[in-house]
Motif scaffolding. Structure first.
Motif, PDB file in Angstrom:
ATOM      1  N   LEU A 272      55.042 101.238  15.565  1.00 41.74           N
ATOM      2  CA  LEU A 272      53.971 102.227  16.091  1.00 41.74           C
ATOM      3  C   LEU A 272      53.561 102.266  17.414  1.00 41.74           C
ATOM      4  O   LEU A 272      53.260 103.450  18.148  1.00 41.74           O
ATOM      5  N   LEU A 273      53.655 101.077  18.110  1.00 44.39           N
ATOM      6  CA  LEU A 273      53.128 100.899  19.498  1.00 44.39           C
ATOM      7  C   LEU A 273      54.217 101.928  20.460  1.00 44.39           C
ATOM      8  O   LEU A 273      54.101 102.321  21.287  1.00 44.39           O
ATOM      9  N   PHE A 274      55.614 101.708  19.933  1.00 43.13           N
ATOM     10  CA  PHE A 274      56.644 102.256  20.737  1.00 43.13           C
ATOM     11  C   PHE A 274      56.434 103.780  20.332  1.00 43.13           C
ATOM     12  O   PHE A 274      56.597 104.480  21.511  1.00 43.13           O
ATOM     13  N   ALA A 275      56.220 104.013  19.328  1.00 42.39           N
ATOM     14  CA  ALA A 275      56.142 105.709  19.198  1.00 42.39           C
ATOM     15  C   ALA A 275      54.990 106.228  20.133  1.00 42.39           C
ATOM     16  O   ALA A 275      55.066 107.144  20.667  1.00 42.39           O
ATOM     17  N   LEU A 276      53.761 105.503  20.087  1.00 49.70           N
ATOM     18  CA  LEU A 276      52.680 105.790  20.991  1.00 49.70           C
ATOM     19  C   LEU A 276      53.042 106.094  22.383  1.00 49.70           C
ATOM     20  O   LEU A 276      52.612 106.933  23.069  1.00 49.70           O
TER      21      LEU A 276
ATOM     22  N   LYS B  66      60.296 100.655  27.139  1.00 48.87           N
ATOM     23  CA  LYS B  66      61.743 100.490  27.289  1.00 48.87           C
ATOM     24  C   LYS B  66      61.913  98.996  26.712  1.00 48.87           C
ATOM     25  O   LYS B  66      62.612  99.030  25.712  1.00 48.87           O
ATOM     26  N   TRP B  67      60.987  98.283  26.942  1.00 47.01           N
ATOM     27  CA  TRP B  67      61.354  96.591  26.274  1.00 47.01           C
ATOM     28  C   TRP B  67      60.978  96.750  24.902  1.00 47.01           C
ATOM     29  O   TRP B  67      61.354  96.002  23.993  1.00 47.01           O
ATOM     30  N   ILE B  68      59.803  97.396  24.395  1.00 43.46           N
ATOM     31  CA  ILE B  68      59.531  97.503  22.691  1.00 43.46           C
ATOM     32  C   ILE B  68      60.587  98.232  22.317  1.00 43.46           C
ATOM     33  O   ILE B  68      61.115  97.917  20.948  1.00 43.46           O
TER      34      ILE B  68
END
Length: 230
Positions: free
Chosen positions: A210-214, A12-14
């Motif tokens: 990318l971290l959000f997608a993962l 959520k925060w990302i």
């Protein structure tokens, strides 16, 4: 506390952090695919004249040219306003020389630049002003100054930039190009030079995306496995 709770909170925060930049990426990308690149480059506004060269006995020999201008590193014969000229280079310096007499004719004056602009411009506007530029504006990047800027009175606010040393049309700028440049700045996240596509801020934003997608993929997988268990 469960792993899913922390992953959901991080996701959520990302998303809040990267969401604005992702929107800017989509808006700028949409502009880039909607407006043709040749329009952005201004090919429809000005062309470069390329009259064919013909054999002539009136040209000064290049050996005589080398004697008159020591240190020549390259010579190019071309037509300019119906007249044959040599473009000579002495290291990083360039100059135009009358091909018949060997006399230097650069830097070009305002009247010659106006004639070159009239020959090159194919738009519908009229010349609003001709400016001698000694400090390069953002829109011409790292092109060497001084330059002649020919401004046109028309809806696109077109400006043609000419080199006073070679007579070359070095840049075509108009509002569609300026919008492209503005959006490109946000697209690559280089807010200073607008040409560094490998800057730290862009790498950080890409890694965050990318971290959000993962994390989203993990939550999707977790929701399916949890549903199967119930």
């Amino acid at each position: 506390m469960q792993t899913s709770f922390w992953v959901r909170r991080a996701h959520k925060w990302i998303g809040l952090v990267i969401g604005v930049q992702a929107l800017l990426w989509m808006i700028s990308g949409l502009y880039m695919v909607v407006v043709p690149l040749e329009v952005i480059h201004g090919d429809h506004l000005a062309h470069v004249s390329s009259e064919p060269l013909t054999p002539s006995a009136n040209r000064i020999a290049q050996s005589a040219l080398a004697e008159r201008y020591p240190g020549i590193t390259s010579v190019r014969l071309k037509n300019m306003l119906g007249k044959e000229v040599y473009e000579i280079r002495q290291g990083s310096d360039a100059a135009l020389v009358d091909a018949a007499t060997g006399s230097k004719i650069s830097p070009l004056d305002r009247d010659t630049i106006k004639a070159l602009a009239d020959e090159s411009y194919v738009g519908e506007g009229s010349i609003r002003g001709i400016e001698w530029v000694t400090k390069a504006p953002q829109e011409v990047g790292k092109r060497p100054v001084p330059l002649w800027a020919v401004h046109y009175e028309e809806s696109g606010d077109t400006t043609l930039y000419f080199s006073p040393h070679t007579g070359d049309l070095v840049a075509r700028r108009h509002n569609l190009w300026r919008w492209f440049d503005f959006l490109w700045m946000f697209h690559i996240m280089d807010y200073e030079t607008r040409n560094d596509v490998n800057n730290t801020l862009l790498r950080v934003a890409s890694a965050t995306g990318l971290l959000f997608a993962l994390s989203g993929a993990w939550l999707l997988f977790y929701s399916f496995t949890r549903r199967k268990k119930t």
